[in-house]
Design an enzyme around this catalytic site. Structure first.
Site, PDB file in Angstrom:
ATOM      1  CB  THR A   1       2.197  -2.195  15.219  1.00  0.00           C
ATOM      2  OG1 THR A   1       2.457  -0.805  15.367  1.00  0.00           O
ATOM      3  CG2 THR A   1       1.234  -2.763  14.169  1.00  0.00           C
TER       4      THR A   1
ATOM      5  CB  SER B   1       0.666   1.442  19.064  1.00  0.00           C
ATOM      6  OG  SER B   1       1.229   0.888  18.020  1.00  0.00           O
TER       7      SER B   1
ATOM      8  CG  ASP C   1      -3.166   4.151  -0.920  1.00  0.00           C
ATOM      9  OD1 ASP C   1      -3.859   3.725  -1.897  1.00  0.00           O
ATOM     10  OD2 ASP C   1      -3.153   3.455  -0.049  1.00  0.00           O
TER      11      ASP C   1
ATOM     12  CB  ALA D   1      -8.866  11.502   9.006  1.00  0.00           C
ATOM     13  CG  ASN D   2      -6.736   6.515   6.357  1.00  0.00           C
ATOM     14  OD1 ASN D   2      -7.783   6.242   5.600  1.00  0.00           O
ATOM     15  ND2 ASN D   2      -6.141   5.585   7.342  1.00  0.00           N
TER      16      ASN D   2
ATOM     17  NE  ARG E   1      -6.639   3.322  18.633  1.00  0.00           N
ATOM     18  CZ  ARG E   1      -5.720   2.837  17.861  1.00  0.00           C
ATOM     19  NH1 ARG E   1      -4.803   3.652  17.328  1.00  0.00           N
ATOM     20  NH2 ARG E   1      -5.655   1.601  17.213  1.00  0.00           N
TER      21      ARG E   1
ATOM     22  CB  SER F   1      -0.925   0.004   1.103  1.00  0.00           C
ATOM     23  OG  SER F   1      -1.880   1.017   1.247  1.00  0.00           O
TER      24      SER F   1
END
Length: 560
Positions: free
Chosen positions: A528, A526, A289, A394-395, A524, A72
């Site tokens: 990862t 993460s 993207d 939002a992305n 919050r 991506s």
């Protein structure tokens, strides 16, 4: 005979595991983005993802399952793999643990035992002549072909499974093809292009005569991120009527994939991407993207400034909501709730990261806005509960979902309106919604089809880019990361908007928020790394920065 086939299946699994041994210290984790890492290290995970996809197809009675090789918006050196379920959505979360275990099996025997146990638990009979089909595609990354070959080897390990190479595609194209194939519809790339172009043309024909584009509004400049989306748009732009499309970073060698360009860069950095020049100042620009599943819009403000006016996923969602709502109002003649021609459960789905100004705008329209935890899989699942469900992050990743039942009702109504008064405002509104349901990808966020729906709506409304920008003004926001020893100590509730553990932290956050006009803040863990993410909004940049820092200090003090 079954015993012989079982032995053959075991031998095939052992042989494939030996082909792509997991390197020492490597650890693969299947998340929303599938498996991702540096491309040259991805062979073992991709081969084993091929096995997972084939077994998934067996489990689903031979339905087509997809597998796409892409990372991506990641840098060009990275690559990854995602599995597409029979409905065109992401692979069932129930299978993610199995995918993880298989990708990380340390040796062939361990891999064999993981498959045998999982097959037994899922009621999958191995080696019994069942059919399975996996549709594969990749983006333009240099490691793509090597990894596609690894995936094919993985698929072919499962006896009865067939790997079909669909070529170089955008990620949303493969999702669309898998969904269409399993619904018994036309399902080639050319069918995708035909449907998208025809439904866009239909929407333009339904633009009121007093609206429509002038020369300035007709011109659209697209940042293709030097990826597959730019290449595909170049391929079809001459067939798209009503738009003068110019592609920058098209993927034909102008630059490096996602390098200072593309939707992720534009949305995060809010500056002009590479490949744009003086001639683009003031024009409407869109940005894809790397694999074309995210879309944002922007405008270059001046030739002496790198800053841009950004329209992110929240504002794309707002435009789509206004359009759908207007068509429903026309169809229903603004009747009272109990007497609607087309009663519709219309839901708008956001995450905690949606700008508060966008949520206020939507709620002031009287719409039902619901929140889910961060991640497309949660948004998509919730949107499916409605007749029309719209979600966006939002992305720039999002779409509009129309239920089959609703589309069927709409088709009946359109036919009824046509027989009574073809060309009436109600008939045209029904036709617009039907065309939108054909244009926007029903499986996943899709930059190409989403862009065309945006363009059709702007022409329908007779809006300039400025009109769109003026819907509302985003509240300034700030995001911070706090390194902690154990991110699992943070437990959230209310779609990640409030903290329930550790005790007392939420009260401290509430106390800080109370000091700021239009203050909002949440934390919050993460997904990862061992960090806690802090998001803050307030009426000014300085206030948002201050609120984020104050809350980050509380997190650090309690968990650091």
């Amino acid at each position: 005979m079954a015993e012989l086939a079982g032995g053959e299946q075991r031998a095939a699994l052992l042989a494939a595991a030996s082909l792509f041994p997991v390197p020492d210290g490597a650890r693969f984790s299947y998340g929303t983005a599938g498996f991702r890492a540096e491309g040259s290290t991805m062979g073992p995970a991709v081969c084993r993802a091929g096995m997972v996809a084939a077994l998934r197809s067996v489990k689903l009675g031979g339905a087509a399952v997809g597998l796409v090789i892409t990372a991506s918006h990641n840098p060009v050196r990275d690559n990854g793999v995602k599995i597409v379920d029979e409905d065109g959505g992401m692979m069932s979360q129930d299978w993610e643990t199995f995918a993880d275990a298989l990708a990380n099996a340390p040796n062939p025997d361990a891999l064999l035992q993981i498959v045998l146990k999982f097959a037994k638990d899922e009621g999958i009979k191995l080696g019994e002549g069942h059919s399975a089909q996996v549709l594969l595609a990749r983006d333009t990354r240099p490691t793509g072909q090597y990894l596609l070959d690894a995936a094919v080897k993985g698929v072919n390990v499962v006896i009865g499974a067939v790997a079909l190479d669909m070529g170089i595609l955008t990620t949303p194209q493969l999702h669309w093809i898998v969904r269409s194939k399993n619904k018994g519809l036309k399902a080639s790339e050319m069918d995708y292009f035909t449907q998208v172009i025809d439904s866009f043309s239909c929407l333009l024909r339904l633009v009121p005569k007093d609206k429509g584009a002038d020369v300035m509004n007709n011109r659209l400049i697209v940042d293709g991120a030097n990826g597959i989306g730019g290449l595909k748009l170049e391929e079809i732009k001459s067939k798209i009527s009503g738009l003068d499309i110019h592609v920058r970073n098209s993927g034909k060698g102008e630059g490096i994939l996602n390098e200072r360009c593309g939707a992720d860069f534009v949305q995060k950095e809010k500056v002009v991407p590479l490949g744009f020049g003086l001639e683009d100042v003031g024009f409407r620009c869109a940005s894809f993207d790397g694999d074309a599943d995210r879309l944002v819009y922007f405008r270059i403000v001046s030739s002496t400034d790198t800053r841009i006016d950004l329209v992110d996923g929240d504002k794309i969602l707002s435009l789509f909501v206004l359009f759908v709502r207007e068509q429903l109002d026309i169809i229903n003649g603004n009747n009272d709730e109990g007497n609607k021609v087309l009663p519709t459960r219309f839901g708008v789905i956001q995450t905690a990261y949606a700008n508060g100004a966008s949520t206020d705008f939507l709620e002031n329209l009287g719409l039902e806005v619901v929140f889910t935890p961060t991640g497309v899989k949660y948004l998509h699942k919730k949107a499916l509960e409605y007749d029309i469900g719209i979600y966006f992050e939002a992305n720039g990743h999002g779409t509009v979902l129309f239920s089959d039942h609703f589309v069927s009702q709409l088709e009946s109504l359109a036919s009824e309106f046509s027989s009574k008064a073809s060309g009436s405002s109600q008939h045209q509104a029904a036709m617009r919604l039907l065309a939108a349901s054909q244009l926007i990808n029903q499986a996943v966020g899709d930059a190409l089809s989403g862009m065309l729906l945006v363009e059709a709506i702007l022409q329908y409304k007779g809006w300039s880019f400025q009109n769109w920008c003026d819907l509302y003004t985003d509240l300034p926001s700030r995001q911070l990361k706090v390194k902690v020893q154990d991110r699992t100590a943070i437990v959230t509730t209310d779609a990640e908007r409030r903290v329930c553990q550790p005790s007392g932290l939420q009260e401290l956050i509430d106390g800080e928020i109370a000091n700021y006009s239009h203050g909002r803040c949440f934390v919050r863990p993460s997904g990862t790394e061992d960090v806690v993410r802090v998001y803050a909004e307030a009426s000014t940049e300085e206030a948002a920065d201050s609120l984020a820092k104050q809350v980050a200090q509380h997190v650090e003090r309690i968990l650091g």
